[in-house]
Design a protein around this motif. Structure first.
Motif: not given
Length: 457
Positions: A4-7, A25-29, A36-38, A413-414
């Motif tokens: 999950i994450g870095l290829p 996947w990456q950390i949202p926002c 993230i709270s919003a 998702l950026a």
């Protein structure tokens, strides 16, 4: 194994011959806690309000039926346009802050209006502040690339009876030395006179004889034929001209032959009509409050702006460069102006980048393979709230084009909308130097998300 994450880890495991599944996947926002709270609130406790509004927006985008009704003088039909107003692409911007192509376009428009005898006098007139410069989007109008229109310019009139909206766009000026590509030469100004005095009246009479034209029906056929109805509109333009041909043949006014020559060479003729249709749809959707769907997306070569349904406020970021482009010989990224024009409205209704998967021409800007074009549409699917019922993609088993860009998904998702666009020279007045794809900046979407969270209690 599942990575999950870095290829990098996935590639290392695969290189050792072990079975591995990679999860993108990456950390949202970007890990920003307030964003993230919003997002958590808008996708959690407030989601029922937002989702209901979004469903109504998607319904309006899908149910609208824009009809091309005719061609009129801009000053006579565009709301809020005075006889000393010029309408430009993108969000509002001061003359001092404008990019070179937009300034050139404004000067050409002033000469075409007869307010100044030459380009130098036009520049002095702007300095006197006698001319009002306004964003076309704020007057129910959209214009492609660096286009600027004055009150004497002919505009298409497109009515969306279902949504009770009317929208307008300029008539496409074709290729070569033209104002819509940021050229202010005598040839570019002559083209403006030709559009106003010959092309506008001829097309207007043909439409009056033929009757209203269903814009989305033509666009839908064009998509199946390989158009994205943004940077490639050849097929749809041919369909339009075929529809108008019997009525064009019956026109006896002066210049009809010249108009026929021009129309036969201008493969981008349908672009402006599609833009006006898109504007009529998003303006209807813009009446819905509490939605997270984007109903304005536009750029002026310096700033990139979006607006959400139910809100007139612009959210701004710096206009991006054209990231993936094919240039004419002798030109490259160093000569390109930043993303410019109102035509990104097409991506908001399921055209342009949304239908890249079905356009071999667009694939050429994305690496040359249809797989790259399909991947572009798949990305748009991830950030959209629904599917178009008008624009179907045969290459994706007739799936509807992604429709309704949702700022929640964009920020989470950026992934920002990819906009198919032309490329114009940044400082020489050379005009178009290529075409390509630009990705919208995420900052304006993040601003819109934060504002939406504050507005919904």
């Amino acid at each position: 194994m599942i990575n999950i994450g870095l290829p990098l880890f996935e590639e290392s495991i695969r290189g050792q011959g072990a079975p591995v599944i990679g999860v993108d996947w990456q950390i949202p926002c970007g890990g920003e806690s307030d964003v993230i709270s919003a997002l958590a609130r808008l996708m959690g406790p407030k989601s029922s309000i937002v989702d209901a509004a979004n469903a109504e927006v998607v319904a309006r985008l899908n149910n609208g039926a824009p009809l091309l009704k005719g061609v009129e003088r801009a000053g006579a039909v565009v709301p809020g346009m005075s006889e000393r107003t010029l309408l430009h692409c993108g969000p509002a911007i001061a003359w001092a802050d404008m990019c070179d192509p937009l300034r050139r376009s404004i000067k050409a428009a002033i000469v075409a209006e007869g307010w100044a005898g030459n380009i130098e006098a036009a520049a002095r007139l702007i300095a006197s502040r006698e001319i009002e410069l306004r964003p076309a989007n704020e007057h129910s109008t959209v214009v492609p690339m660096a286009t600027v229109i004055g009150p004497s310019a002919p505009v298409y009139v497109v009515e969306n009876e279902m949504g009770r909206t009317i929208a307008f766009s300029s008539i496409n000026q074709g290729a070569g030395e033209t104002q819509w590509f940021g050229v202010d030469s005598s040839l570019a100004i002559d083209r403006l006179f030709f559009i106003r005095d010959v092309i506008g009246p001829v097309i207007g009479e043909a439409i009056a004889r033929r009757g209203a034209i269903d814009v989305l029906s033509l666009a839908a056929q064009g998509v199946v034929m390989g158009d994205d109805v943004h940077i490639r509109v050849q097929a749809t333009t041919c369909l339009l001209l075929r529809d108008l041909l019997p009525f064009l043949m019956r026109i006896s006014r002066p210049g009809a032959g010249e108009a026929a020559d021009f129309l036969s060479r201008n493969h981008t003729m349908f672009l402006n009509i599609a833009m006006a249709a898109a504007k009529s749809l998003v303006d209807s959707a813009a009446k819905v409050e509490n939605s997270s769907i984007v109903t304005t997306m536009s750029r002026n070569g310096v700033t990139y702006g979006i607006r959400l349904a139910g809100l007139e406020r612009w959210f701004l970021a710096a206009a991006p460069p054209i990231q993936k482009a094919l240039y004419f010989p002798g030109y490259g990224p160093e000569a390109s102006t930043a993303d410019i024009g109102d035509s990104a409205v097409l991506e908001l209704i399921g055209l342009g980048g949304a239908v890249s998967a079905n356009s071999p021409a667009v694939a050429g800007f994305l690496g040359g393979r249809m797989a790259d074009a399909i991947a572009a549409t798949r990305k748009m699917q991830r950030i959209c709230a629904g599917e178009s019922r008008s624009f179907l993609l045969p290459i994706l088993e007739n799936a509807g084009a992604p429709l309704g860009v949702d700022v929640r998904r964009v920020v989470e998702l950026a992934i920002t909308p990819a906009v198919n666009t032309g490329v114009i020279h940044a400082f020489s007045g050379a005009g178009q130097i290529g075409a390509g794809v630009a990705s919208a900046p995420i900052d304006c979407f993040t601003q819109a998300l934060m504002d939406l969270d504050q507005r919904i209690m």
